[in-house]
Every structure is written in C-alpha cells, then in structure tokens.
Design an enzyme around this catalytic site. Structure first.
Site, PDB file in Angstrom:
ATOM      1  N   HIS A 170       0.831  -1.207   0.000  1.00  0.00           N
ATOM      2  CA  HIS A 170       0.000   0.000   0.000  1.00  0.00           C
ATOM      3  C   HIS A 170       0.868   1.261   0.000  1.00  0.00           C
ATOM      4  O   HIS A 170       0.580   2.223  -0.710  1.00  0.00           O
ATOM      5  CB  HIS A 170      -0.956  -0.014   1.203  1.00  0.00           C
ATOM      6  CG  HIS A 170      -1.916  -1.169   1.144  1.00  0.00           C
ATOM      7  ND1 HIS A 170      -3.217  -1.034   0.758  1.00  0.00           N
ATOM      8  CD2 HIS A 170      -1.747  -2.494   1.370  1.00  0.00           C
ATOM      9  CE1 HIS A 170      -3.813  -2.219   0.757  1.00  0.00           C
ATOM     10  NE2 HIS A 170      -2.931  -3.126   1.134  1.00  0.00           N
TER      11      HIS A 170
ATOM     12  N   ASP B 284      -6.778   5.188   1.504  1.00  0.00           N
ATOM     13  CA  ASP B 284      -6.536   3.801   1.109  1.00  0.00           C
ATOM     14  C   ASP B 284      -7.857   3.021   1.184  1.00  0.00           C
ATOM     15  O   ASP B 284      -8.694   3.270   2.046  1.00  0.00           O
ATOM     16  CB  ASP B 284      -5.537   3.201   2.094  1.00  0.00           C
ATOM     17  CG  ASP B 284      -5.028   1.847   1.653  1.00  0.00           C
ATOM     18  OD1 ASP B 284      -3.915   1.801   1.130  1.00  0.00           O
ATOM     19  OD2 ASP B 284      -5.737   0.839   1.826  1.00  0.00           O
TER      20      ASP B 284
HETATM   21  N1  UDP Z   1      -8.099  -4.819   0.430  1.00  0.00           N
HETATM   22  C1  UDP Z   1      -9.355  -4.411   0.292  1.00  0.00           C
HETATM   23  N2  UDP Z   1     -10.059  -4.021   1.388  1.00  0.00           N
HETATM   24  C2  UDP Z   1      -9.524  -4.026   2.625  1.00  0.00           C
HETATM   25  C3  UDP Z   1      -8.210  -4.454   2.758  1.00  0.00           C
HETATM   26  C4  UDP Z   1      -7.520  -4.842   1.640  1.00  0.00           C
HETATM   27  O1  UDP Z   1      -9.880  -4.389  -0.814  1.00  0.00           O
HETATM   28  O2  UDP Z   1     -10.225  -3.658   3.559  1.00  0.00           O
HETATM   29  C5  UDP Z   1      -7.472  -5.260  -0.780  1.00  0.00           C
HETATM   30  C6  UDP Z   1      -6.055  -4.822  -0.926  1.00  0.00           C
HETATM   31  O3  UDP Z   1      -5.961  -3.603  -1.617  1.00  0.00           O
HETATM   32  C7  UDP Z   1      -5.549  -5.955  -1.774  1.00  0.00           C
HETATM   33  C8  UDP Z   1      -6.256  -7.147  -1.221  1.00  0.00           C
HETATM   34  O4  UDP Z   1      -7.452  -6.662  -0.699  1.00  0.00           O
HETATM   35  O5  UDP Z   1      -6.010  -5.799  -3.075  1.00  0.00           O
HETATM   36  C9  UDP Z   1      -5.441  -7.864  -0.225  1.00  0.00           C
HETATM   37  O6  UDP Z   1      -5.285  -7.023   0.864  1.00  0.00           O
HETATM   38  P1  UDP Z   1      -3.914  -6.843   1.578  1.00  0.00           P
HETATM   39  O7  UDP Z   1      -3.931  -5.593   2.310  1.00  0.00           O
HETATM   40  O8  UDP Z   1      -3.615  -8.091   2.303  1.00  0.00           O
HETATM   41  O9  UDP Z   1      -2.940  -6.676   0.356  1.00  0.00           O
HETATM   42  P2  UDP Z   1      -1.414  -6.913   0.426  1.00  0.00           P
HETATM   43  O10 UDP Z   1      -0.986  -6.476   1.779  1.00  0.00           O
HETATM   44  O11 UDP Z   1      -1.247  -8.362   0.165  1.00  0.00           O
HETATM   45  O12 UDP Z   1      -0.913  -6.052  -0.656  1.00  0.00           O
END
Ligand code: UDP
Ligand code: UDP
Length: 475
Positions: free
Chosen positions: A29, A125
């Site tokens: 992120h 975000d």
């Molecule tokens: N994500 C989301 N909603 C949330 C948290 C995460 O859509 O409340 C998305 C995030 O952007 C990613 C996916 O879900 O596309 C996996 O989340 P995570 O934060 O685990 O992504 P990573 O840390 O693996 O990049």
C-alpha cells in the site's frame, strides 16, 4: 510539446490543490501511495501531504518513508503517532497488517479532522474507505478512494456486498460472477472471505459498500490491460451509482536512495546481475507480506536448482521482517547455497525490485502476483510465471494470464491448501516459460501498452489530469 509535469496542465500557485494521501499499512500500500504522491507533486501541480502512521508495522516501511521524504522534500510529511492497539482478544492470531488497518480504522474518525484542515481532497486507502469517506463528507472535503490492486479486484470488491446480500454471509463463498467482468471461481476468492467473522472480511465488505459514497475511485491499473473491468466499473454494470473511476496506472516507480546495509546488499546483486547475459535470469519473489512454508521453500530450492537457469531469489522467513531471524542455510538445506554458487543468488534482504525487473539480464519473474509486482513486470515487459499465494493474488494472476503478461499454473496450491508444489514441476514450468518466445513477445507488448497509457495524452495520463482538475474544484 507536452508540459513538463505528470498532469500536464498546472495553473500556478493560486490553483494548486492541497491533497492529503492516507495509506494503510504494508509495502503493497505504501509503495503505490508514494508513487502517487510523487506523480501528483511533479511540477508543483498539487500540494501533497502523505500521512505516515508510526511506528510502522515493518522496517521496510520505515526505510521507505525516510528515503521518500529525503528524495522528495516537496511532499509534506504528516506523522501520526498511533496509540498501541491490542487486537489479541478480539481477533486472536490475526495478521499484523490487518490489525494495523483496524487500528487506523478505529482512530481515523478522531484523527481525520486536524489532518484535513484546509485540504482540497482526501485520498484514502481502500482499507480505510468506510471510515474515511463519511468523515470527509461531514467536513465537506471531497474524498477519493485509492485502490492499490487490480481493476478486476476492484470490480470484485465493489460487487461482493451485492453477492453477500443475495447469498447470505454463511461460511464458504461460491463462484462470484462479477457482472460483465469475470466469474471468479470460489477457489480464487481471497481465503479470508470464506469466513464472515474474519477481521479482513468485515473490513472488506464495509469498504466495498462505502465505494458508492466516495467522490471518485483511483486505481493503479490501465484501461488496455483490464478493459472489461474498467469499462464495467465505469458503465454501472458492476454496481450502479459508483463515482468516476480514474485508472491512473501503472504508477511509475520512484528512484530512492538506499543507505547502510541495504545499500551494500543492493550493490552485491546489482554487480551480479551486471555479469549475467541478457534475459538469462529468473527472478523469484513472493512479495513483502508472507513467508512460504518451510517445506515449500525446500521444494522451490530444489526446483530452481533443477531448472538449470540462473536465478535471483528473495526469501522471506516471517510475515513481519523485524521478526525474521531465520538463517538461509537452515531454510534451504545443507549444501544448497554451495551447489548453486555463481548460478544462483539468494538473499533475505530487501531488493529494489523495480530496478531488478528493469535489468536486461532478467528473463522471467516467478511472482506471487501482488499487484505492485504485476505493474512493475508490466512496466519492464518481463514475463511472469504466476504463483499466487493469498488474498487478491489469484484474481491478479488471471489478469496476468489474460493480458498475455505471463502464465499461471492454476492447480498450484496457495495458503490453506495442503499440497506442496514439487520441485520437478517447478523446474519444468520455469524451463518452459524461459524458452517461450511467444510469451516474451506478448509481455513486451504489454510493456508498450503500459507506456502508451502513461505517456502524455494516454488514458492514465488523462485520468490523472482529470482527477487533479476535480480536486481544483473544476468539473
Ligand atoms: N483490500 C481491500 N479491502 C480491505 C483491505 C484490503 O480491498 O479492507 C485489498 C487490498 O488492496 C488488496 C487485497 O485486498 O487488493 C489484499 O489485501 P492486503 O492488504 O492483504 O494486500 P497486500 O498487503 O497483500 O498487498
Ligand atoms: N518489493 C521490493 N523488494 C522486495 C520485496 C518487495 O522492492 O524485496 C516491493 C515490490 O517491488 C512491490 C512491493 O514491494 O512494489 C510489494 O507489493 P506487492 O503488491 O507486489 O506485494 P505484497 O508485498 O503487498 O504482497
């Protein structure tokens, strides 16, 4: 000739919008937020502030933040000291990054007021969407949600609440047919979503529902790579009433200077890469978020040894880098490092991945398909052998395969499935991908499409310029 800024049409200080960027946690992120911050502040088009919640979960984030503000003093730093948040009773065993999302979500209503004083717009975000959007609205600050993964995943996220409302929030999610985009098989649905009480599921559904209330959605994707998803999001097929969708990707990597141990380590693999023939090296990384199980690490080691190609492998031994005390030799097995010496470079430290991917020695990227990794592969035209492991990664792997950026072996297991992918099979697929001229050509054409999207007048360039225009108050 095009004006000298990302957004192309700066109007001078009086019209400079003040944009507050609020990432959640994890490099997946922070990295795209940093890229967005740099793109928006280029040519002083926008006055950009980046909110940094301290202490960070990983040390990789702490280093990235320090290097970013050192290299780009025009980006304002807004430090947030977070009160400790104990999730152990409410969410025992939860992933530390999701726990941080939760901490931010609970404190955001209180914190956002001061952060947004004088702001023209908030870019929050995705993980913070359902708390940030209503607060910004109350303060009369336009709010945008930045989705850091694929447009296809965004369509899934936007549609998922509709699916839940129709099917009930029981255990186990079936195939999810996102209208006009893709019928996502149950096996590709992020693992956590099969459990309605999971911390991630609660956030995911709440954030999905909040999208319609935002003033716009930014996504680090581009029209030509995911045409169905972008069109269906915009056309109302996924969910009626979504705000404008700005596909602004792939956001360009920013050059940051490493210091200390990290710099030394970078120097080592840079020198090694420089000594390898063009397109001869397999780069292997599963991102910053997870560690492979030990038995899978052993099989992968044997597979890379057996494939016969040169390789650069970044191994992670724990979820959070600060907790990773494992020794390479313990993880990889006696004698492995000696046997592959010269042909294989294995490291536990952070590598500047976007730089590695742009090195002419690169021939293949064995990737978990975290979306940032996919965008970096697209920018550099390096073919991907997709091996998704969790969350959105199978959805992204399918985007990779469909766009021609690489191949995905769908039966390879991910977290929660027991089967270990065997060395022979890994070696075979790596050899096949390294020898595939068609894949290499298609990946090169994805690179060209990405370059067109972000070039002056391209779809992503126009989207970013339109976003800035709206932040300025024009329509
Ligand atoms: N994500 C989301 N909603 C949330 C948290 C995460 O859509 O409340 C998305 C995030 O952007 C990613 C996916 O879900 O596309 C996996 O989340 P995570 O934060 O685990 O992504 P990573 O840390 O693996 O990049
Ligand atoms: N990354 C890197 N060096 C590493 C590991 C990761 O530069 O050793 C970067 C990678 O280039 C990407 C980000 O960290 O920009 C990871 O995001 P991604 O979405 O690919 O996967 P995640 O780590 O969130 O699973």
């Amino acid at each position: 000739s095009p004006p000298n800024s990302t957004t192309g049409d700066c109007l001078g200080p009086a019209a400079t919008p003040r944009i507050v960027l609020f990432p959640s946690a994890g490099m997946g992120h922070l990295v795209p937020f940093a890229r967005l911050a740099v793109a928006l502040s280029a040519g002083n088009c926008c006055d950009v502030s980046l909110v940094t919640a301290l202490p960070t979960v990983s040390s990789a984030e702490a280093r990235h933040i320090a290097a970013l503000f050192a290299a780009f003093p025009a980006v304002r730093r807004m430090d947030l000291r977070l009160a400790p948040f104990d999730a152990s009773s409410e969410f025992p065993g939860a992933d530390p990054f999701y726990v941080r999302y939760e901490a931010l979500r609970r404190s955001a209503p209180l914190l956002l007021g001061p952060l947004l004083a004088g702001a023209s717009a908030l870019v929050a975000d995705i993980a913070l969407a359902s708390v940030a959007v209503p607060v910004a609205r109350e303060l009369h600050v336009p709010s945008y949600v930045f989705f850091t993964a694929s447009a296809t995943m965004l369509s899934f996220k936007a549609y998922f609440p509709t699916y839940i409302d129709a099917h009930g929030a029981g255990r186990g999610v079936g195939d999810v047919d996102v209208p006009d985009v893709y019928r996502i098989p149950s096996s590709s649905v992020p693992q956590a979503l099969h459990d309605p009480d999971n911390i991630f599921t609660r956030q995911f559904v709440a954030n999905g529902r909040a999208l319609v209330a935002a003033d716009g959605l930014l996504v680090n994707a581009f029209d030509a790579m995911e045409p169905e998803a972008v069109a269906s999001l915009r056309g109302g097929a996924v969910v009626p009433g979504l705000p404008p969708v700005f596909a602004v990707g792939p956001l360009m990597p920013v050059k940051l200077r490493e210091t200390g141990e990290a710099a030394e380590e970078q120097g080592n693999h840079r020198a090694w890469l420089d000594a390898q023939p063009p397109r001869s090296v397999v780069y292997v990384s599963f991102g910053s978020r997870k560690a492979l199980a030990r038995d899978q690490i052993r099989e992968l080691a044997a597979g890379l040894e057996a494939c016969g190609h040169r390789f650069l492998w970044v191994v992670k031994g724990a979820i959070v880098d600060r907790d990773d005390a494992s020794e390479l030799s313990d993880m990889l097995g006696e004698g492995f490092l000696r046997r592959v010496e010269g042909r294989g470079l294995v490291t536990k430290s952070w590598v500047e991945q976007d730089e590695v991917l742009r090195h002419p020695a690169l021939g293949l990227f064995v990737s978990h398909c975290g979306w940032n990794s996919v965008t970096e592969a697209a920018v550099s035209g390096v073919p991907v052998l997709a091996w998704p492991r969790f969350a959105d990664q199978r959805v992204n792997a399918r985007v990779v395969a469909r766009a021609g950026l690489g191949a995905w072996v769908e039966r390879w297991s991910w977290e929660g499935e027991e089967a270990v992918v065997r060395a022979e099979e890994i070696a075979e697929k790596v050899r096949a991908a390294m020898g595939d001229e068609t894949v290499a050509q298609k990946a090169a054409s994805v690179r060209e499409a990405a370059a067109r999207a972000v070039a002056y007048g391209g779809t992503s360039h126009q989207s970013l310029a339109e976003f800035v225009r709206r932040c300025r108050g024009g329509t």
